[in-house]
Design a protein around this motif. Sequence first.
Motif, PDB file in Angstrom:
ATOM      1  N   TYR A   1     -64.724  41.679  -1.715  1.00  0.00           N
ATOM      2  CA  TYR A   1     -64.668  40.363  -1.082  1.00  0.00           C
ATOM      3  C   TYR A   1     -65.463  39.302  -1.840  1.00  0.00           C
ATOM      4  O   TYR A   1     -66.635  39.505  -2.154  1.00  0.00           O
ATOM      5  CB  TYR A   1     -65.225  40.437   0.343  1.00  0.00           C
TER       6      TYR A   1
ATOM      7  N   ALA B   1     -74.240  38.731   1.808  1.00  0.00           N
ATOM      8  CA  ALA B   1     -74.248  37.365   2.349  1.00  0.00           C
ATOM      9  C   ALA B   1     -75.397  36.585   1.710  1.00  0.00           C
ATOM     10  O   ALA B   1     -76.496  37.102   1.502  1.00  0.00           O
ATOM     11  CB  ALA B   1     -74.395  37.392   3.863  1.00  0.00           C
TER      12      ALA B   1
ATOM     13  N   PHE C   1     -77.732  23.898   0.885  1.00  0.00           N
ATOM     14  CA  PHE C   1     -76.820  24.263  -0.207  1.00  0.00           C
ATOM     15  C   PHE C   1     -77.021  23.441  -1.479  1.00  0.00           C
ATOM     16  O   PHE C   1     -76.467  23.792  -2.516  1.00  0.00           O
ATOM     17  CB  PHE C   1     -75.326  24.180   0.174  1.00  0.00           C
TER      18      PHE C   1
ATOM     19  N   ALA D   1     -69.771  38.197   0.805  1.00  0.00           N
ATOM     20  CA  ALA D   1     -68.886  37.848   1.922  1.00  0.00           C
ATOM     21  C   ALA D   1     -69.204  36.472   2.492  1.00  0.00           C
ATOM     22  O   ALA D   1     -68.807  36.150   3.601  1.00  0.00           O
ATOM     23  CB  ALA D   1     -68.965  38.897   3.017  1.00  0.00           C
TER      24      ALA D   1
ATOM     25  N   PRO E   1     -62.625  31.165   4.135  1.00  0.00           N
ATOM     26  CA  PRO E   1     -62.314  31.313   5.556  1.00  0.00           C
ATOM     27  C   PRO E   1     -63.180  30.453   6.483  1.00  0.00           C
ATOM     28  O   PRO E   1     -63.176  30.665   7.696  1.00  0.00           O
ATOM     29  CB  PRO E   1     -62.590  32.801   5.802  1.00  0.00           C
TER      30      PRO E   1
ATOM     31  N   LYS F   1     -76.099  45.785   3.228  1.00  0.00           N
ATOM     32  CA  LYS F   1     -75.820  45.850   4.670  1.00  0.00           C
ATOM     33  C   LYS F   1     -75.178  44.578   5.196  1.00  0.00           C
ATOM     34  O   LYS F   1     -74.515  44.593   6.225  1.00  0.00           O
ATOM     35  CB  LYS F   1     -77.112  46.145   5.442  1.00  0.00           C
ATOM     36  N   ALA F   2     -75.386  43.484   4.509  1.00  0.00           N
ATOM     37  CA  ALA F   2     -74.786  42.205   4.930  1.00  0.00           C
ATOM     38  C   ALA F   2     -73.671  41.782   3.977  1.00  0.00           C
ATOM     39  O   ALA F   2     -73.297  40.610   3.928  1.00  0.00           O
ATOM     40  CB  ALA F   2     -75.860  41.130   4.996  1.00  0.00           C
TER      41      ALA F   2
ATOM     42  N   THR G   1     -66.135  23.953   7.016  1.00  0.00           N
ATOM     43  CA  THR G   1     -65.406  23.814   5.750  1.00  0.00           C
ATOM     44  C   THR G   1     -66.239  24.476   4.657  1.00  0.00           C
ATOM     45  O   THR G   1     -67.398  24.807   4.886  1.00  0.00           O
ATOM     46  CB  THR G   1     -65.275  22.319   5.355  1.00  0.00           C
ATOM     47  N   PRO G   2     -65.693  24.643   3.465  1.00  0.00           N
ATOM     48  CA  PRO G   2     -66.550  25.048   2.349  1.00  0.00           C
ATOM     49  C   PRO G   2     -67.683  24.036   2.192  1.00  0.00           C
ATOM     50  O   PRO G   2     -67.509  22.855   2.529  1.00  0.00           O
ATOM     51  CB  PRO G   2     -65.616  24.994   1.135  1.00  0.00           C
TER      52      PRO G   2
ATOM     53  N   LYS H   1     -75.414  34.197  10.013  1.00  0.00           N
ATOM     54  CA  LYS H   1     -76.502  34.330  11.001  1.00  0.00           C
ATOM     55  C   LYS H   1     -77.613  33.310  10.736  1.00  0.00           C
ATOM     56  O   LYS H   1     -78.266  32.847  11.663  1.00  0.00           O
ATOM     57  CB  LYS H   1     -77.041  35.761  11.003  1.00  0.00           C
TER      58      LYS H   1
ATOM     59  N   LEU I   1     -65.740  35.755  -0.495  1.00  0.00           N
ATOM     60  CA  LEU I   1     -65.281  34.883   0.592  1.00  0.00           C
ATOM     61  C   LEU I   1     -66.262  33.742   0.803  1.00  0.00           C
ATOM     62  O   LEU I   1     -67.482  33.923   0.652  1.00  0.00           O
ATOM     63  CB  LEU I   1     -65.170  35.683   1.892  1.00  0.00           C
TER      64      LEU I   1
ATOM     65  N   LYS J   1     -67.635  46.908  -2.788  1.00  0.00           N
ATOM     66  CA  LYS J   1     -66.981  46.395  -1.578  1.00  0.00           C
ATOM     67  C   LYS J   1     -66.996  44.873  -1.502  1.00  0.00           C
ATOM     68  O   LYS J   1     -66.050  44.265  -0.998  1.00  0.00           O
ATOM     69  CB  LYS J   1     -67.654  46.971  -0.324  1.00  0.00           C
TER      70      LYS J   1
END
Length: 257
Positions: free
Chosen positions: A104, A27, A84, A63, A130, A23-24, A137-138, A68, A106, A59
């Motif tokens: 994706y 992420a 991270f 991403a 993105p 659903k995310a 930034t990354p 959130k 991303l 899909k």
Amino acid sequence: SEFETILVEQKGAVTLVTLNRPKALNALNSQVLGELQQAFAAYDADDSQRCLVLTGSDKAFAAGADIKEMQDQSFADMYRSNFFAGWEQVTATRKPWIAAVAGYALGGGCEVAMMADFIIAADSAKFGQPEIKLGVTPGMGGSQRLTHAIGKAKAMHMCLTGEMMGAEEALSSGLVAKVVPADTMLEEALKTAETIAGMAPLAAMANKEMVNAAYEMTLAEGINFERRLFHGLFGTHDQKEGMTAFVEKRPGNWTGK
Ligand code: HXC
């Protein structure tokens, strides 16, 4: 399974880890990281497992980091928790692993794919950094690994525009090792993983370690490092077995010793 955001299966000597937050779009939040840390550590410690494939859905591989979860964090929160930094535990995996990417990849998704020893991509794969569109930034190595992989011009273009790169360009740019049709991608990745799983385990670790050293060392240091590690393998049973098997025209029977 003991996990909620990932699925872990053992297929013979290959561990398949599937990101599972459909659903995310998969992420990557703190729970995903915590579960991946456990799954990768378990893989690294299990002598019966000799290669790992990390994949997502048709899909989305992923991403990105979970927007959130990050939205309301302050500098103090991020700095204090070293947000991270836990991904370094995943990149410390000593045994080989492959990212199998469809859809994706991303932001953090692209960054995690680049943490793998190599990427096998479906023709549907789309890579991008993105973060600039979010005002950041990354943060998981993307600016560094992407630049190493595809060079400054393309990496800078991707980071500054946030534009995605398709699978064919990712292949010709050196970001991915192979592109295959989406419907056979996972099968291909598992087959490649089985090939690697069939190699002498210490040789697999040593090959991985020395290729990675090329990113950390000068050429002279790297060549010396390679030669010493190569010499070291002559202290293993599997070197004797591998060379004897070649001479006897039979497959090697590895012990990992
Ligand atoms: C949290 C995400 C997410 C993300 C998607 N979702 N990406 N949630 N973090 N990174 C959620 C959406 O909010 C939505 O939830 C659901 O997944 C489906 O997404 P849609 O946008 O509705 O799907 P679609 O229209 O098909 O678009 C797909 C997409 C788009 C193009 C991939 O989702 C997208 O642009 N996502 C963000 C990509 C991104 O910016 N990644 C970088 C993140 S930052 P709801 O609940 O609304 O249905 C990062 C860097 C970290 O990774 C380091 C620096 C901080």
